[in-house]
Design a protein around this motif. Structure first.
Motif, PDB file in Angstrom:
ATOM      1  N   ASP A  43       3.999  -2.652  -6.421  1.00 45.66           N
ATOM      2  CA  ASP A  43       2.724  -3.426  -6.202  1.00 45.66           C
ATOM      3  C   ASP A  43       2.751  -4.797  -6.979  1.00 45.66           C
ATOM      4  O   ASP A  43       1.908  -5.613  -6.943  1.00 45.66           O
ATOM      5  N   ARG A  48       8.208  -5.203  -5.217  1.00 45.47           N
ATOM      6  CA  ARG A  48       8.645  -5.108  -3.585  1.00 45.47           C
ATOM      7  C   ARG A  48       9.959  -5.694  -3.332  1.00 45.47           C
ATOM      8  O   ARG A  48      10.619  -5.096  -2.276  1.00 45.47           O
ATOM      9  N   ILE A  67       2.533  -1.794  -1.935  1.00 48.47           N
ATOM     10  CA  ILE A  67       1.348  -2.477  -1.665  1.00 48.47           C
ATOM     11  C   ILE A  67       0.953  -3.734  -1.732  1.00 48.47           C
ATOM     12  O   ILE A  67       1.689  -4.495  -2.650  1.00 48.47           O
ATOM     13  N   VAL A 119      -0.218  -1.433   3.369  1.00 50.47           N
ATOM     14  CA  VAL A 119       0.828  -0.949   2.634  1.00 50.47           C
ATOM     15  C   VAL A 119       1.949  -0.356   3.644  1.00 50.47           C
ATOM     16  O   VAL A 119       1.675  -0.030   4.763  1.00 50.47           O
ATOM     17  N   VAL A 143      -5.439   3.288  -3.434  1.00 51.17           N
ATOM     18  CA  VAL A 143      -5.459   1.628  -2.666  1.00 51.17           C
ATOM     19  C   VAL A 143      -6.490   1.436  -1.801  1.00 51.17           C
ATOM     20  O   VAL A 143      -6.909   0.305  -1.532  1.00 51.17           O
TER      21      VAL A 143
END
Length: 153
Positions: A43, A48, A67, A119, A143
């Protein structure tokens, strides 16, 4: 009779607690059934960017949940990724909007997920087929709590 009701209540509460949202798990459901995956969360921009790079294996019911801060257009590639993956792209309500199966390790071709994606769940290649996961399936995870989740916690 009171003891039986207490036992039933305890079992119901235990089942609800087990199905509650957890940071390290996602649930998926659809006409095909339901599935739960243990996940790692990516996240931050660095997390990522690294994703599942350089991993030689991943447990069957495991994955990584990418996310984003807000729904957006996303695309992935497989640079430095050693295992084939299925990618499940999900909007802010928890609805699966796009699926890419069997991403090829090391491939630098962009894999677009579409617009409005909050996501992305990466799992081992073949999972989508094995479970029958389809576009329109629903995901549950914490989330989605701040959004209009189709399957709230």
């Amino acid at each position: 009779m009171g003891a039986a009701c207490a036992v039933l209540f305890s079992l119901t509460m235990a089942a609800q607690a087990e199905m509650a949202c957890q940071r390290d798990a996602v649930d998926l459901r659809g006409e095909w059934g339901t599935a739960r995956f243990t996940i790692e969360v990516a996240d931050t921009p660095d997390a990522r960017a690294t994703g599942l790079m350089f991993r030689e294996e991943m447990a069957k019911r495991a994955g990584m949940l990418f996310i984003y801060e807000h729904p957006q257009r996303v695309a992935f590639w497989m640079k430095n990724t050693l295992i084939p993956l299925d990618m499940i792209f999900v909007d802010e309500t928890g609805v699966v909007r796009h699926i890419h199966e069997n991403a090829v390790p090391g491939d630098l071709t962009a894999i677009p997920g579409g617009d409005g994606i909050l996501v992305v769940l990466e799992v081992n290649a073949g999972i989508v087929h094995d479970y029958g996961i389809t576009v329109g399936s629903q995901m549950r995870h914490e989330v989605f709590s701040g959004h209009s989740a189709i399957w709230p916690c």
